[in-house]
Design an enzyme around this catalytic site. Structure first.
Site, PDB file in Angstrom:
ATOM      1  NE  ARG A 260      -1.863   3.238   2.674  1.00 57.08           N
ATOM      2  CZ  ARG A 260      -2.244   3.899   3.512  1.00 57.08           C
ATOM      3  NH1 ARG A 260      -1.024   4.764   3.792  1.00 57.08           N
ATOM      4  NH2 ARG A 260      -2.971   5.180   3.404  1.00 57.08           N
ATOM      5  CG  ASP A 262       1.296   7.306   3.443  1.00 60.11           C
ATOM      6  OD1 ASP A 262       0.292   7.493   3.478  1.00 60.11           O
ATOM      7  OD2 ASP A 262       1.882   8.659   3.189  1.00 60.11           O
ATOM      8  CB  ALA A 263      -0.343  10.273   1.261  1.00 57.38           C
ATOM      9  CB  VAL A 264       0.711   7.393  -4.587  1.00 53.29           C
ATOM     10  CG1 VAL A 264       1.682   7.126  -4.331  1.00 53.29           C
ATOM     11  CG2 VAL A 264      -0.420   7.949  -4.923  1.00 53.29           C
ATOM     12  CG  HIS A 265      -1.303  13.199  -2.362  1.00 51.81           C
ATOM     13  ND1 HIS A 265      -2.529  11.676  -2.078  1.00 51.81           N
ATOM     14  CD2 HIS A 265      -1.252  13.806  -1.154  1.00 51.81           C
ATOM     15  CE1 HIS A 265      -2.369  11.927  -0.751  1.00 51.81           C
ATOM     16  NE2 HIS A 265      -2.086  13.114  -0.217  1.00 51.81           N
ATOM     17  CD  GLU A 297      -3.117   8.523   2.180  1.00 51.13           C
ATOM     18  OE1 GLU A 297      -3.911   8.311   3.535  1.00 51.13           O
ATOM     19  OE2 GLU A 297      -2.044   8.497   2.311  1.00 51.13           O
ATOM     20  CG  ASP A 322      -9.667   8.565   1.520  1.00 51.26           C
ATOM     21  OD1 ASP A 322      -9.332   8.314   2.883  1.00 51.26           O
ATOM     22  OD2 ASP A 322      -8.241   8.812   1.764  1.00 51.26           O
ATOM     23  CB  ILE A 395      -9.188   5.410  15.090  1.00 53.12           C
ATOM     24  CG1 ILE A 395     -10.096   4.820  14.413  1.00 53.12           C
ATOM     25  CG2 ILE A 395      -9.111   5.546  16.368  1.00 53.12           C
ATOM     26  CD1 ILE A 395      -9.895   3.560  14.606  1.00 53.12           C
ATOM     27  N   GLY A 396      -6.707   7.100  14.181  1.00 53.26           N
ATOM     28  CA  GLY A 396      -5.151   8.156  15.303  1.00 53.26           C
ATOM     29  C   GLY A 396      -5.178   9.951  15.116  1.00 53.26           C
TER      30      GLY A 396
END
Length: 606
Positions: A260, A262-265, A297, A322, A395-396
């Site tokens: 996965r 993370d934040a590929v934008h 993501e 999302d 959540i976090g």
């Protein structure tokens, strides 16, 4: 059986010694330090420094001295026994003998993801301790473990998104062979393993690349963390290779079933071939013959990376959805601050579009950002989207780390859980969500070796929530992320899963996942023909997905009045809320209930 990945970076042992490979294009001089000996390295074309050291071996400690005064670990270190500032350890990648030699993975359509933070998933916080839970996780219907990032980070505890050495599994959780043993054991239980990786930034402590590889970053592009990773400018080829080989390293050497990203934008690429395209192409070529899953993501909602050839992905397998979460959350909680404001005005209508078509925003302007967001996605199969009611972020990134089970009445959450798990997107649950765990998941770090950084993180966390209504003037109520007690509060308590009311929730989750396996997965394994949704009245939603093998329908009543819906033969109910009812031709749904129906082509022809 052995697995290893050959790459142009790092330390590679053989029978006679170790070959060291180090890219430092902006260094004036480089010395290699191995087990107390020092070797001056000549600079080769392209900024490379290489040496073969006879007598070095697996277990040797090594580092690089830059410009005569700064000693740094290997950026491609396979293991850091003493944290991010100390020497790297030479690891023999072929030393581990794999037991599950026939494993080739599981089809994506069967996937039900259990997202896990290794450090808080068990009391011990290790791979070995988590391994003991694998049989239990599989028995409840999950088919994939997704590990939050494990790349080496400063200190003994971290979410994982502050990693600075992406090839080195953090020593807080165990050794590289412990991680391989975990993957091997998961496969023995029929579980795939996905790893979350971060290619858009490095953490705030322990990243030395600026001191010897300044062109690893570029000021031409900006990210929330500062200068962007340089994947499209001068000297970009080794940078792209660094991350692409990292992908292949996890897939080949650790036999992972997917990653996965993370934040590929925040991976900004203006070159002719985008980094994400090259990454997917090289991974699919290297892993031909295996079920390997590449999940993004991507805040930009770019459908272009998710195209299909029939049901098989051409590039990336799926994207975290999302939008689906962002609709469910205000619908369940009534919250409308921050990015929830883009969804809270018409949450049911926006949820219908996300469920039927993938993205809620497909080019429309986001009021929250003031910019257009997304691309048309209705042509994509629901399996191109990973859906969730909550995850580590949702959540976090709350000030107190509360789960939905702390915020939403149980009967509402029961309805949402069923609608989410039996919709055709690929479902993800965060560890403990399957039993509505009582433990929070709060943001935590261990920067105790750097008091100034600790102070900055602590104060920054409080400023972050100062503008939220619930914390205005009460910023001191936000848990201190640097306090070990914040970490300890976030540890799962597996014992409560056997107690009520948690045990009942877990039983419901298992029942839903077994229904999904028998009724939804067969549809996903056929070609998708489209989705549609209607909101016939405020508070009511009717979504239908059509596949070559049949159809699936969700009826959801969030209104105050009872809703009676006509159904068509041969639709049949596969799940409904306990206080809903159905008879020939009708489904009756009181407030906050749902019904899921299916039609199989084989049944319609009988």
């Amino acid at each position: 059986m052995q697995h290893r990945h050959d790459m142009p970076f790092g330390a590679v042992p053989d029978a006679d010694g170790v070959r060291f490979q180090f890219w430092a294009p902006t260094a004036e001089s480089v010395k290699l330090l191995v087990d107390g000996s020092e070797h001056v390295l000549p600079k080769e074309d392209g900024g490379w420094y290489r040496a073969f050291v006879p007598g070095a071996r697996a277990g040797s400690r090594y580092a690089y001295r830059i410009n005569g005064d700064l000693t740094v670990p290997d950026p491609a270190s396979r293991f850091q026994p003493d944290d991010v500032h100390r020497e790297s350890l030479v690891v023999d990648p072929a030393a581990y003998q794999w037991r599950e030699t026939a494993w080739r993975g599981r089809p994506w359509e069967e996937t039900v993801i259990y997202e896990v933070h290794v450090g808080t998933a068990t009391t011990e916080g290790t791979y070995r301790a988590l391994e003991e839970k694998l049989g239990e996780i599989a028995a409840y219907g999950f088919t994939m473990i997704e590990l939050m990032p494990v790349g080496d980070f400063l200190g003994s505890r971290n979410w994982g998104y502050d990693g600075v050495l992406p090839y080195a599994p953090d020593s807080a959780y165990g050794t590289p062979d412990d991680l391989k043993h975990f993957v091997d054991a998961a496969h023995a239980h029929g579980l795939s393993v996905m790893l979350d990786v971060v290619y858009n930034h490095f953490g705030p402590a322990g990243n030395y690349l600026h001191s010897y590889a300044g062109t690893f970053f570029t000021e031409r592009h900006k990210t929330p963390w500062g200068a962007a990773i340089n994947v499209d400018g001068k000297d970009a080829a080794p940078v792209r290779d660094f991350f692409i080989h990292n992908t292949l390293y996890w897939l080949e050497e650790f036999n992972m079933d997917g990653l996965r990203f993370d934040a590929v934008h925040a991976i900004i690429d203006d070159s002719d071939r985008h980094f994400l395209d090259e990454l997917a192409g090289r991974a699919r070529t290297a892993c031909a013959g295996r079920h390997v899953h590449l999940v993004l993501e991507n805040e930009l909602n770019q459908a272009r990376w998710l195209t299909r050839d029939g049901i098989a992905p051409k590039q990336h397998t799926a994207q975290w959805a999302d939008d689906i979460h962002n609709c469910w959350h205000p619908l369940l909680t009534g919250e409308d601050e921050g990015y929830y404001s883009d969804f809270a005005d018409r949450p049911l209508d926006r949820l219908g579009r996300a469920l039927a078509e993938g993205f809620t925003y497909q080019g429309e302007v986001s009021a929250h950002s003031g910019k257009p967001r997304g691309e048309p996605s209705a042509h994509l199969s629901p399996s191109a989207f990973v859906a969730f009611l909550q995850n580590h972020d949702q959540i976090g990134n709350r000030a107190l780390g509360e789960r939905l089970s702390d915020l939403v009445p149980a009967e509402k959450l029961q309805t949402a859980r069923a609608a989410f798990l039996l919709s055709p997107q690929i479902p993800l649950m965060f560890m403990g969500e399957d039993w509505a765990a009582s433990t929070p998941f709060q943001f935590f770090v261990d920067f105790s070796s750097d008091p100034d950084l600790s102070k900055a993180v602590r104060e920054g966390r409080r400023r972050e929530f100062a503008h939220f209504k619930a914390f205005a003037g009460h910023e001191d109520d936000v848990p201190d992320p640097t306090d070990v007690a914040t970490f300890e509060r976030s540890r799962l308590n597996w014992d409560e899963a056997q107690q009520q009311p948690y045990h009942a929730v877990r039983g419901e989750t298992r029942e839903l996942l077994f229904i999904r396996r028998d009724e939804v997965v067969p549809l996903l394994k056929s070609v998708f023909h489209g989705g549609r949704y209607i909101v016939p009245r405020e508070g009511r939603l009717d979504v239908q997905w059509t596949f070559d093998a049949g159809a699936l329908r969700l009826l959801l009543n969030c209104g105050d009045d009872t809703w009676t819906v006509e159904t068509a033969s041969p639709e049949r109910v596969i799940w409904q809320s306990p206080n809903a009812a159905h008879d020939d031709g009708h489904v009756t749904l009181p407030s906050w209930t749902a019904s899921i129906l299916t039609t199989r082509k084989s049944e319609s022809l009988v």
